[in-house]
Write an enzyme that holds these catalytic residues in place. Structure first.
Site, PDB file in Angstrom:
ATOM      1  N   GLY A  63       0.760  -1.243   0.000  1.00 37.09           N
ATOM      2  CA  GLY A  63       0.000   0.000   0.000  1.00 37.09           C
ATOM      3  C   GLY A  63       0.788   1.289   0.000  1.00 37.09           C
ATOM      4  N   TRP A  65       2.357   2.962  -2.413  1.00 37.47           N
ATOM      5  CA  TRP A  65       2.004   3.880  -3.503  1.00 37.47           C
ATOM      6  C   TRP A  65       0.600   4.441  -3.310  1.00 37.47           C
ATOM      7  CZ3 TRP A  65       4.036   3.357  -9.094  1.00 37.47           C
ATOM      8  CH2 TRP A  65       5.421   3.180  -9.085  1.00 37.47           C
ATOM      9  N   ASP A  83      -4.234  -5.876  -6.260  1.00 32.82           N
ATOM     10  CA  ASP A  83      -3.054  -6.718  -6.064  1.00 32.82           C
ATOM     11  C   ASP A  83      -3.511  -8.146  -5.825  1.00 32.82           C
ATOM     12  OD1 ASP A  83       0.137  -5.907  -5.189  1.00 32.82           O
ATOM     13  OD2 ASP A  83      -0.536  -7.958  -4.827  1.00 32.82           O
ATOM     14  N   ASP A  99      -5.845 -11.604  -9.060  1.00 27.10           N
ATOM     15  CA  ASP A  99      -4.751 -11.721 -10.021  1.00 27.10           C
ATOM     16  C   ASP A  99      -5.100 -10.923 -11.277  1.00 27.10           C
ATOM     17  OD1 ASP A  99      -2.793 -12.478 -11.815  1.00 27.10           O
ATOM     18  OD2 ASP A  99      -2.854 -14.602 -11.266  1.00 27.10           O
ATOM     19  N   LYS A 164       6.804   0.269 -13.535  1.00 25.49           N
ATOM     20  CA  LYS A 164       8.104  -0.349 -13.275  1.00 25.49           C
ATOM     21  C   LYS A 164       8.397  -1.373 -14.364  1.00 25.49           C
ATOM     22  CE  LYS A 164       8.545  -3.189  -9.698  1.00 25.49           C
ATOM     23  NZ  LYS A 164       8.720  -3.471  -8.249  1.00 25.49           N
TER      24      LYS A 164
END
Length: 209
Positions: A63, A65, A83, A99, A164
Site C-alpha cells: 500500500g 504507492w 493486487d 490476479d 516499473k
C-alpha cells in the site's frame, strides 16, 4: 581471492545500509513500504497526480504507492488499487484483491472504475522472481504489457502512466509501444530504487490514443 571476497562483502554492506535507511525512513513517516519513496520522487519530478484525480494503482500491496496517491488526489479524488496479495484498508482507497492477469479480475476492476476516465495509471507490479532471467523477464514484460493495455481501456486523453519495467529482453519494444501511446516518455531511476536492481520506471504523460 581475498579482494573478491572483500568486494562482495562491501557490496552487501552497502545494500543492507541502503535498505535499512529507507526502511527506517518509511517507518518514521508511516509508510507501509519503502516503495512509497519511489512514487514520491517521481511525483516531485513529474507532477503526475493532482487533487481531484482518479488513479488506478496496480500491484498495490502493501500500500505504499496508494498511501501517497490518496494523499495527493485528496477528498475529491479517487484511488482504485489492485493486487494478488491482501492489503490492509487505507481510507479513501478502493481495493480489489485478485490476479490482474485473470479476465474476471480485470472486469471487476473496470466495473469499479465505471464510466469515468482515469487520469493516472500506476504499476509497480513484478512477478515472483525465480532468479532465472529467461523465466523472470518474460513474466515481468507480460505484466507491464497488461498495464499498458489497461491504459488503453481507461485512460483519459492527456492521462499519465508510471510503470516499473525491468531492463532486458523486450524492453526496447515496450518502450516503443509506450512512446506511440504518449506524447512524452521519461526513464526514471529513483534514489530509493536499489542500485543493483535492473528496475527503472517509465513515466509517460500526454496519452494520445
Amino acid at each position: 581471492m581475498s579482494g573478491k571476497k572483500r568486494t562482495a562483502s562491501s557490496s552487501r554492506w552497502m545494500q543492507e545500509h541502503f535498505d535499512d535507511h529507507y526502511v527506517k525512513l518509511a517507518q518514521k513517516r508511516g509508510f507501509r513500504s519503502r516503495a512509497a519513496f519511489k512514487i514520491e520522487e517521481i511525483q516531485e519530478k513529474d507532477k503526475l497526480i493532482r487533487p481531484g484525480m482518479t488513479v488506478v494503482d496496480l500491484g498495490a500491496a502493501p500500500g505504499g504507492w496508494s498511501q501517497v496517491a490518496v494523499k495527493l488526489a485528496g477528498d475529491k479524488g479517487k484511488v482504485i488499487a489492485c493486487d494478488i496479495l491482501p492489503m490492509d484498508p487505507i481510507v479513501g482507497v478502493d481495493f480489489l484483491q485478485g490476479d490482474f492477469r485473470e479476465e474476471k479480475v480485470l472486469d471487476a476492476l473496470l466495473t469499479r472504475v465505471g464510466d469515468a476516465k482515469v487520469d493516472v495509471v500506476l504499476s509497480d507490479m513484478a512477478p515472483n522472481m525465480s532468479g532465472t532471467g529467461g523465466v523472470d523477464q518474460p513474466r515481468a514484460m507480460y505484466l507491464v504489457e497488461l498495464a499498458l493495455d489497461m491504459c488503453h481501456q481507461v485512460l483519459a486523453p492527456n492521462g499519465c502512466f508510471a510503470v516499473k519495467v525491468f531492463q532486458g529482453e523486450g524492453f526496447d519494444e515496450y518502450m516503443k509501444a509506450v512512446k506511440e501511446a504518449f506524447k512524452t516518455v521519461k526513464t526514471r531511476k529513483p534514489d530509493s530504487s536499489r542500485p543493483r536492481s535492473r528496475e527503472v520506471y517509465l513515466v509517460a504523460t500526454g496519452y494520445k490514443l
